[in-house]
Design a protein around this motif. Structure first.
Motif, short mmCIF file in Angstrom:
data_model
loop_
_atom_site.label_atom_id
_atom_site.label_comp_id
_atom_site.label_asym_id
_atom_site.label_seq_id
_atom_site.Cartn_x
_atom_site.Cartn_y
_atom_site.Cartn_z
N LYS A 139 0.87 -1.31 -0.02
CA LYS A 139 0.02 -0.01 0.00
C LYS A 139 1.02 1.39 0.00
O LYS A 139 0.59 2.21 -0.67
N ILE A 140 1.97 1.35 0.92
CA ILE A 140 2.82 2.27 0.91
C ILE A 140 3.53 2.61 -0.46
O ILE A 140 3.59 3.72 -1.00
N LYS A 141 3.98 1.47 -1.09
CA LYS A 141 4.78 1.75 -2.26
C LYS A 141 4.07 1.93 -3.39
O LYS A 141 4.28 2.79 -4.38
N SER A 142 2.61 1.49 -3.38
CA SER A 142 1.69 1.84 -4.42
C SER A 142 1.36 3.35 -4.19
O SER A 142 1.36 4.13 -5.26
N LEU A 143 1.30 3.80 -3.03
CA LEU A 143 0.88 5.36 -2.84
C LEU A 143 2.09 5.90 -3.28
O LEU A 143 2.03 7.24 -3.90
N PHE A 144 3.18 5.59 -2.93
CA PHE A 144 4.25 6.35 -3.30
C PHE A 144 4.49 6.60 -4.92
O PHE A 144 4.88 7.44 -5.29
N GLU A 189 2.14 6.18 -7.10
CA GLU A 189 1.04 7.02 -7.46
C GLU A 189 1.31 8.60 -7.36
O GLU A 189 1.27 9.59 -8.26
N ILE A 190 2.18 8.94 -6.24
CA ILE A 190 2.60 10.38 -5.99
C ILE A 190 3.66 10.68 -6.86
O ILE A 190 3.53 12.03 -7.53
N GLN A 191 4.36 9.64 -7.23
CA GLN A 191 5.65 10.19 -8.30
C GLN A 191 5.17 10.46 -9.58
O GLN A 191 5.66 11.22 -10.35
N THR A 192 4.08 9.79 -10.10
CA THR A 192 3.40 10.02 -11.48
C THR A 192 2.82 11.28 -11.54
O THR A 192 2.69 11.91 -12.57
N THR A 193 2.30 11.87 -10.36
CA THR A 193 1.53 13.06 -10.41
C THR A 193 2.40 14.31 -9.83
O THR A 193 2.10 15.43 -9.95
N ASP A 194 3.68 14.13 -9.13
CA ASP A 194 4.25 14.96 -8.43
C ASP A 194 5.78 15.00 -8.75
O ASP A 194 6.41 14.02 -8.44
N ASP A 195 6.33 15.65 -9.89
CA ASP A 195 8.04 15.46 -10.40
C ASP A 195 8.69 15.83 -8.93
O ASP A 195 9.88 15.35 -9.02
N ARG A 196 8.30 16.42 -7.94
CA ARG A 196 9.26 16.66 -6.77
C ARG A 196 9.73 15.49 -6.16
O ARG A 196 10.85 15.45 -5.39
#
Length: 276
Positions: free
Chosen positions: A225-230, A232-239
């Protein structure tokens, strides 16, 4: 007046922190060794709200000093402020009773925020006025209590440590910007847990948590769950493109039979990668 005691061989570090906290009415007491530290604690126990210590001292071991302070009943938060960037030392600091682990070099704003947090004080931008107190949770004692509950109730409990790693030597962000990034990330990850779970910041970019009723099989679900969320965040936030997350778990009673076995096993699991 609230005060801090610092044990560090570098005079410039002590001076820098003294100037940093003075504007908030916080006094900094400087000590050169454990003998002076315990004398200071004995004299001003009711005044001192925080201990800051280096691990690499001239003739003493900072970890042993933390253990001695805790064994003598000093329920005072301890910040480890060190250049030692090793995961096993990081975990041993938790085991000894440290409440935070900050790497040198540090940014003033970042260190100040951690000092305020560990003293249970908020600055003028916080939710409480300087001088207000909140209950200090000794994480080591909390874990011991939760393990006793799990043993008595015959259920599993897992400890998680999450570390945010840089995938490149230079992410392009300073420590202050990273602190904001990790604050956002923490909020997102923390939302994945149950209300009965504890998941909190420990160190510059690490998090530690206690998950009651979480079996070893369940830890795999949490990890995914944590890695999936991470992802997802990486695909939408270049930071976050230059960062990755690593989760390590230890489960009682499947992997360990006592609290004394908890941190050694966690240290062994983390030792594969040296950088925090």
């Amino acid at each position: 007046m609230s005060s801090i005691v610092i044990l560090d061989g570098a005079a410039y570090v002590r001076h820098r922190i003294k100037e940093l906290v003075r504007k908030y009415g916080i006094r900094l007491h400087e000590v050169a060794n454990s003998s002076e530290l315990f004398t200071m604690l004995q004299k001003k126990q009711d005044e001192i709200s925080l201990i800051i210590t280096e691990l690499e001292l001239d003739k003493e071991n900072g970890l042993e000093i933390i253990k001695r302070a805790k064994s003598r009943g000093y329920e005072i938060p301890v910040i480890v402020l060190t250049a030692q960037n090793k995961k096993d030392t990081f975990v041993k600091s938790i085991e000894a009773g440290a409440s935070d682990y900050i790497l040198k070099p540090f940014e003033d704003d970042f260190l100040l925020s951690r000092i305020m947090s560990n003293m249970k004080l908020e600055d003028q931008n916080g939710s409480a006025a300087l001088g207000a107190r909140r209950v200090y949770m000794d994480f080591n004692k909390y874990i011991s209590g939760e393990l006793r509950k799990a043993e008595k109730g015959n259920y599993s409990i897992s400890l998680i440590m999450s570390v945010i790693n840089k995938d490149s030597a230079d992410s392009g962000y300073g420590m202050k910007a990273e602190d904001r990034l990790f604050g956002e990330l923490y909020s997102r990850i923390n939302s994945l847990f149950w209300d009965t779970d504890i998941f909190m910041s420990f160190g510059n970019h690490s998090y530690i948590g206690v998950l009651p009723f979480c079996t070893q099989e369940n830890t795999r679900v949490v990890d995914e769950k944590i890695k999936s969320l991470f992802d997802e965040i990486q695909t939408t936030d270049d930071r976050f493109k230059d960062y990755s997350v690593e989760n390590t778990f230890v489960t009682f009673p499947t992997e360990i039979s006592s609290r004394e076995s908890l941190f050694p096993m966690l240290t062994d699991k983390l030792r594969a990668g040296e950088e925090i």
